[in-house]
Every structure is written in structure tokens, then in C-alpha cells.
Motif scaffolding. Structure first.
Motif, short mmCIF file in Angstrom:
data_model
loop_
_atom_site.label_atom_id
_atom_site.label_comp_id
_atom_site.label_asym_id
_atom_site.label_seq_id
_atom_site.Cartn_x
_atom_site.Cartn_y
_atom_site.Cartn_z
N PHE A 143 9.81 10.06 -0.34
CA PHE A 143 8.60 9.26 -0.55
C PHE A 143 8.45 8.23 0.58
N GLN A 192 8.81 1.52 4.42
CA GLN A 192 9.75 2.55 3.96
C GLN A 192 10.74 1.98 2.95
N MET A 193 11.17 0.74 3.19
CA MET A 193 12.12 0.14 2.26
C MET A 193 11.48 -0.10 0.89
N ARG A 194 10.24 -0.60 0.91
CA ARG A 194 9.52 -0.81 -0.37
C ARG A 194 9.27 0.54 -1.04
N GLY A 195 8.98 1.54 -0.23
CA GLY A 195 8.76 2.88 -0.78
C GLY A 195 9.99 3.39 -1.49
N ASN A 196 11.15 3.18 -0.86
CA ASN A 196 12.42 3.55 -1.50
C ASN A 196 12.60 2.84 -2.83
N THR A 197 12.34 1.53 -2.79
CA THR A 197 12.50 0.73 -4.01
C THR A 197 11.58 1.25 -5.10
N LEU A 198 10.32 1.48 -4.74
CA LEU A 198 9.34 1.92 -5.72
C LEU A 198 9.74 3.26 -6.36
#
Lengths: 293, 215
Positions: free
Chosen positions: B96, B106-112
């Protein structure tokens, strides 16, 4: 003689207050600005409910902060979905710039806090641990007088060059919070099975990093298990021992060790914003600003 | 007077920060990972309620618990999307986070994606455990089954949306599947990236195929 000595102490104390309050204000606003700019076009995708609409988000884990939800409901009906995030983003950037330069510092800090809260903090699914520190930092800029020293407010409008005595509360709040943060994090790690003692959790944490360039570095470190074991144990011990930083004799060493730990986290885990905000908090709380003038 | 108010506010802050951090530590580390232990349940419900006090506490972060750093990283979930063309050939594997351009994105995407799937999987598994290990009435069984089904549907909806989002960068795909993995740590010293076993051990939890979705 006594009068001279008292005056000298007062000058030094005032310089120290101005030093840490202006460092905190500039550091926090600069970091927040860098963070928001670093998103580029991704910002709208993540925060505007573009991929996962906010209502579906709250259906998933059932928590969208009520204050933020009320704000969004009101804003959506007034200016529409897209405009809400556009206005919020620009208000945030402008208020951060004003905070950085020290123009109408307190109102700017209040606006920056509200925008940060609505953008980053209300949506539990995209909120990271360091968002609490970012949001708290802006809250502290709103509550404490951080406008004296290295600010346009001071240069143009204020003849009072003394930092408010209440600014020392900023340091106290940061000190207490940091001690709680590190001690409880250390305790959690120490009691979390053997993982932090045998290096396994260090390895798992390192896998959190998805950057390709760091991955090779992590890969090579993984070939030396002793480094992982030592890293895990040192992290736990350093966090547990953090309150010793109150002892002036070892303060400098503790401070540098903690900063080194956060630099390591930034490099290995790619958690740059988290590391930077923790370094800013640590320096503001414990660095000796007496020489600053 | 001003100083007294400041001292009082400082005291309230310190007491609360200590209390909530201690409470979370006892609950998460000493008591039980699946449940939540409250030292003073009435106080917790008072300051966490949906009322003006609750809002003030939440906004000013008076109920923040600072005892989680480093723990969240260790319990990661990973979602991989596989995109196929019309002939069923694999075009691209993606996460994602790859749908975003910036490192922060990308980091927020990982978290989400991790948090979404982890929270929903927890709900589903907790429901299944209740049915398996607890004696529940037929009405409760019905409700739990309903909740499990609902969470599963929401999870699939999320996966579909995330897949379509990532798919915009892939290009000419016909269908995709989404695989959710739990990441388990490898044993230290037993891996080698060059030719050796993988650094990560994956435990496949769920795999969903999406064949006809609107791009």
C-alpha cells in the motif's frame, strides 16, 4: 558586590530562559514545516479521506475524535470537503511560518496547534506516536511565552527583554514528561518477554524501516547478533536510568547518550520526525543555555 | 494568584500523565494483553467519556499514556498486493505504501494499512475466541457472528480500496489479490540475505482475490 552578583545571576538566568524558549519555538515550528512540506502531493491522499473516507475509517476501529469530527462536519457543510483540507493546510503553513519568525507568536501558535490537531491527531488510523509530541509542542508554544528572543515580535513591539518567569514551567513540564516517557517505555520493554534482552525485538523494530538504502545497512548489522543484543540492552537501561539526568554532574553525558540513541533511531528505523522532536525536547529541557545571549 | 493557578495546572498534568502511563503499563505489560485493567475505572470513564471533561482531557493530552514506545513496532502486520494482467500473469507485487511518492507519505501509508488490518483482525479473532472458549447464549452467539461478519466485510472493503489506490501506479492490470501477513522475527544469527533464508518470516493470515473492481 552582592547587588552586582545578583544582577549577573539574573542576566544569566534570563539568557538561559530566552535560550531554551526560542530554541524550542524555532525547532518545533521548523520541524512541523519540514514535515508538512515533505508530504508533497501525498498530503491530500492521506489526510483528506481520499482513499478511505472518514466515515468508513471510523466504522473500522470506531474512533474519530469527537471534537475533530464536529469540526469536519461543520467545515464540510460550509466550504466543502476539498476546500476544508486546502484551507487547513495553508493556515497551518502560514501560522508555522509566523511562529518560526516570531510574528504574533502566541496567536500563530494557537492556530498552528488547532490545525495540527485537526489534520494529524484526530484520525486515529494515521496517527503515530510522535504526533502526540508534535501536537503537545505546539500546545506548549501557545501556553508559554516563547516569543521573547530571536523573534520579530521582540524586535519591533516589545521593549521588555526579560523572558517571563513562567517560561520555566515549560522546562518543568518537558522534564517531567520526558522522565515519564522514557521510564515507562523502558519498563514496558523490560517486561515484554526476553525480546529486548536477546536482540529479537531490535531486529523486528529494524524491519519497520522500508527504505531501500537503510535496508542494506540493517542487513549487514543483522549479521552481528551481538550488536543487536547490546543495542536492545543499552536502550532499555538508558530509558530506565533517564531520571538520573536530574543530577547535574552526569547530565551532559546522559543528554548526549539519549541524543545518540535518537540519531540511531533516525538512521536505522527511518523515524526522522520522531527522533528530531525528541532531540528538541531533550535539548530544551536539559541543555545548559546559560552561555546563550 | 497566577503562579498558584500555574502550579495547580502543572500538578494536574503530572498526576494524570503518571496515572495513565502507569495504568497502561500495568494493563499491557503485567496484566493481560487482550483485556484492559483499570486502576480506578470510574476515573478512567469520567475523563475518557464523550463529555466536556473528556474533550478537554483529550485535547490537552492529559490522558496520554506514554508507555508504548518501541512496542508497536514489534507487532507489525504487512499487506502485499499482487497485480495480474488479463492472461493471469503476475505484473507487479506492491505494498500500500508504494502508492505514495514521499517518504513521509509511505510511512503514514504503512501505519494506515497495518493499523486498519490489525485492529479489524483483532476484532475478528477476539470474536472467534469468545465463541470457542466462552459459554455464550444463542443471542450473544448471533451478535458475535454478526460482528465478525461485519468486521470481515469492512476489512475486505479496505483491501479493495487500498488495492485500487496502489493499482493507479501499476498501469494495465486486470485483477489483483491482497495478502495479509503477520511478521515474525527470525532467529538471530540464522539468516543471511545473500542466498540464505529470508530476513522476515511471514505468516499468511488472509488472502482475498479481487477480480472485477472499478479502477
Amino acid at each position: 558586590m552582592n547587588v552586582e552578583l545578583e544582577a549577573s545571576v539574573e542576566t544569566r538566568t534570563n539568557a538561559s530562559r530566552i535560550g531554551f524558549t526560542s530554541f524550542f519555538r524555532i525547532g518545533v515550528s521548523f520541524l512541523c514545516l519540514t514535515q508538512i512540506v515533505s508530504y508533497g502531493q501525498d498530503f491530500d491522499k492521506i489526510f483528506s479521506g481520499h482513499i478511505i473516507p472518514l466515515d468508513l475509517m471510523s466504522a473500522g476501529i470506531g474512533k474519530l475524535d469527537t471534537t475533530v469530527k464536529d469540526f469536519y462536519d461543520f467545515a464540510y457543510s460550509s466550504v466543502g470537503n476539498n476546500n476544508t483540507f486546502l484551507y487547513l493546510k495553508y493556515t497551518y503553513v502560514i501560522s508555522l511560518l509566523m511562529l518560526l519568525l516570531g510574528i504574533l507568536t502566541r496567536p500563530a501558535a494557537v492556530f498552528a496547534f488547532i490545525c495540527n490537531y485537526c489534520l494529524f491527531f484526530g484520525q486515529e488510523l494515521v496517527t503515530n506516536g510522535y504526533d502526540i509530541f508534535m501536537s503537545n509542542s505546539l500546545l506548549f508554544c501557545s501556553l508559554f511565552s516563547v516569543h521573547r528572543g530571536l523573534s520579530l515580535d521582540q524586535y519591533f513591539f516589545s521593549r521588555n527583554k526579560n523572558a517571563g518567569k513562567e517560561s520555566y514551567f515549560l522546562r518543568k513540564v518537558l522534564r517531567v514528561t520526558l522522565c515519564v516517557v522514557y521510564v515507562f517505555s523502558g519498563l514496558s520493554k523490560a517486561f515484554d518477554g526476553l525480546g529486548w534482552w536477546n536482540g529479537e525485538k531490535m531486529l523486528t523494530a529494524l524491519h519497520f524501516n522500508s527504505s531501500k538504502s537503510s535496508f542494506e545497512l540493517i542487513d549487514s548489522i543483522s549479521n552481528y547478533p551481538l550488536l543487536l543484543v547490546a543495542g536492545g540492552i543499552i536502550t532499555v537501561l538508558l530509558e530506565l536510568a533517564y531520571p538520573l539526568i536530574y543530577y547535574v554532574k552526569i547530565r551532559k553525558y546522559m543528554l548526549y547518550s539519549v541524543i545518540a540513541m535518537h540519531v540511531g533511531i533516525a538512521v536505522m528505523l527511518n523515524l526522522n520526525a520522531f527522533s528530531m522532536i525528541m532531540i528538541i525536547w531533550n535539548i530544551t529541557a536539559f541543555y545548559d543555555f546559560d552561555e546563550f545571549d | 494568584m497566577k503562579k498558584r493557578i500555574a502550579i495547580a495546572l502543572f500538578a494536574i498534568y503530572v498526576v494524570n500523565v503518571l496515572y495513565f502511563s502507569l495504568n497502561t503499563f500495568i494493563s499491557a505489560s503485567l496484566y493481560n494483553r487482550n483485556g484492559y485493567y483499570y486502576l480506578f475505572p470510574q476515573y478512567n470513564s469520567f475523563v475518557n467519556g464523550d463529555n466536556i471533561i473528556g474533550r478537554i482531557f483529550y485535547t490537552l493530552r492529559l490522558n496520554a499514556a506514554y508507555s508504548f514506545f518501541g512496542r508497536g513496532l514489534a507487532e507489525s502486520v504487512e499487506i502485499n498486493f499482487n497485480f495480474y494482467d488479463k492472461n493471469g500473469l503476475l505484473i507487479k507485487k506492491a505494498k500500500f505504501a508504494h502508492g505514495f511518492e514521499s517518504g513521509s507519505g509511505q510511512m503514514r501509508g504503512n501505519t494506515l494499512s497495518n493499523r486498519l488490518s490489525f485492529s479489524l483482525i483483532s476484532k475478528i479473532e477476539s470474536g472467534k475466541n469468545q465463541l470457542k472458549f466462552k459459554k455464550v447464549s444463542s443471542v450473544e452467539t448471533h451478535n458475535i457472528n454478526k460482528e465478525i461478519k461485519r468486521s470481515d466485510e469492512i476489512l475486505e472493503e479496505y483491501l479493495k480500496r487500498m488495492g485500487v489506490f496502489v493499482g493507479h501506479k501499476i498501469g494495465n492490470w486486470h485483477k489483483f489479490d491482497a495478502n495479509i501477513y503477520f511478521i515474525l522475527p527470525s532467529k538471530i544469527g540464522t539468516y543471511n540475505s545473500k542466498g540464505g533464508p529470508s530476513l522476515r518470516k511471514h505468516f499468511l493470515y488472509k488472502s482475498v482475490k479481487f477480480t472485477s473492481v472499478e479502477k
